[in-house]
Design a protein around this motif. Sequence first.
Motif, short mmCIF file in Angstrom:
data_model
loop_
_atom_site.label_atom_id
_atom_site.label_comp_id
_atom_site.label_asym_id
_atom_site.label_seq_id
_atom_site.Cartn_x
_atom_site.Cartn_y
_atom_site.Cartn_z
N GLU A 32 0.82 -1.22 0.00
CA GLU A 32 0.00 0.00 0.00
C GLU A 32 0.85 1.26 0.00
O GLU A 32 1.78 1.40 0.79
CB GLU A 32 -0.92 0.03 1.21
N VAL A 33 0.52 2.17 -0.92
CA VAL A 33 1.05 3.53 -0.89
C VAL A 33 -0.12 4.45 -0.54
O VAL A 33 -1.08 4.55 -1.32
CB VAL A 33 1.67 3.93 -2.24
N PRO A 34 -0.11 5.08 0.61
CA PRO A 34 -1.27 5.85 1.07
C PRO A 34 -1.50 7.12 0.27
O PRO A 34 -0.65 7.58 -0.51
CB PRO A 34 -0.92 6.16 2.53
N ASP A 35 -2.66 7.71 0.49
CA ASP A 35 -3.09 8.92 -0.22
C ASP A 35 -2.49 10.14 0.48
O ASP A 35 -3.20 10.92 1.11
CB ASP A 35 -4.62 9.00 -0.26
N LEU A 36 -1.17 10.30 0.30
CA LEU A 36 -0.45 11.39 0.94
C LEU A 36 0.23 12.27 -0.11
O LEU A 36 0.19 11.97 -1.30
CB LEU A 36 0.60 10.82 1.91
N THR A 37 0.85 13.32 0.34
CA THR A 37 1.52 14.25 -0.56
C THR A 37 2.84 13.66 -1.06
O THR A 37 3.35 12.67 -0.54
CB THR A 37 1.82 15.57 0.15
N ARG A 38 3.39 14.31 -2.07
CA ARG A 38 4.68 13.90 -2.63
C ARG A 38 5.76 13.83 -1.55
O ARG A 38 6.52 12.86 -1.49
CB ARG A 38 5.09 14.91 -3.71
N GLU A 39 5.82 14.85 -0.70
CA GLU A 39 6.84 14.91 0.33
C GLU A 39 6.72 13.77 1.34
O GLU A 39 7.73 13.33 1.91
CB GLU A 39 6.77 16.26 1.07
N GLU A 40 5.51 13.29 1.54
CA GLU A 40 5.30 12.17 2.47
C GLU A 40 5.49 10.82 1.80
O GLU A 40 5.95 9.86 2.43
CB GLU A 40 3.89 12.27 3.06
N VAL A 41 5.13 10.72 0.52
CA VAL A 41 5.15 9.43 -0.17
C VAL A 41 6.56 9.01 -0.58
O VAL A 41 6.93 7.84 -0.43
CB VAL A 41 4.23 9.47 -1.41
N LEU A 42 7.37 9.92 -1.09
CA LEU A 42 8.67 9.53 -1.63
C LEU A 42 9.58 8.85 -0.60
O LEU A 42 10.20 7.82 -0.91
CB LEU A 42 9.36 10.73 -2.27
N PRO A 43 9.68 9.35 0.64
CA PRO A 43 10.50 8.63 1.63
C PRO A 43 9.94 7.23 1.93
O PRO A 43 10.71 6.29 2.17
CB PRO A 43 10.45 9.53 2.86
N LEU A 44 8.61 7.12 1.92
CA LEU A 44 8.00 5.80 2.13
C LEU A 44 8.39 4.84 1.02
O LEU A 44 8.69 3.66 1.26
CB LEU A 44 6.48 5.95 2.21
#
Length: 279
Positions: free
Chosen positions: A257-269
């Motif tokens: 799962e990749v959550p429905d977050l912003t670019r800044e939050e998603v890329l480190p994940l």
Amino acid sequence: MRVGVFHFPTDYGIAPAELAAALEERGFESLFVCEHTHIPVSRLSPFPGGGELPKRYSHTHDPFVALAFAAAATKRLRLGTGICLVPQHDPIVTAKAVASLDMLSGGRFEFGIGGGWNKEEMAQHGASYETRFKLMRERVLAMKALWTQEVASFSGEFVKLEPSWSYPKPVQKPHPPILLGGETDITLKRIAAYCDGWIPRGGAGFDPAVAKTRLARAAEAAGRDPASLSMTVFRAPAEAKTLEAYRAAGVDRVLLEVPDLTREEVLPLLDRLAQLAAG
């Protein structure tokens, strides 16, 4: 075992094109996107996950438009619906969208499908909860005809298609893989009857070895080669030990799962998930 992700592409989260490019750069195999056409405010159908319906369910982009942007931003990434609610889609229009996306992406599309759970949502599309799976079957068969026949036709209880031309045809032959979501024995019978793979949900209580056996038995009962049906585990736990068990059991693909977050939050994940996938 291939490792991809699933994601609700929303109007407030990371853009589909940027997510797709980041996934390909990090070596992920695929991106599957979820959909709901709309959410009636009456909210009569309880959320299967329990509690309040998450915001992302009423904010999703159209999956085919989102995947078109993802396709344009990548070269190798597989692109899928996870899942497309077929009872809520016109089969002629959807067949053309699937074929167009498959052709323009160079044959990278996978058609994950399901019947849906939100009664009022599908009712506003003219579909009935009680007959949604019969409707889904006929629409899939009609789409197969449009993808594979020069002059396509279909006659069923719900779908009537007079002899027609429909182009483009998909790049993948005879058509993009059709993967059905669900966990019941009836789901497995439907897969063996007219699909190419299964999308069960992972997590607590999911045994990949048992699931593979169930799928193989359903294939054999329908006179099909078990090897012809793939398994993609949806919402697989992001745990190295669990993923290794899936790999050992012969699971074809997992979707993290990749959550429905912003670019800044998603890329480190994505960086963390990529390390896990490389395992």
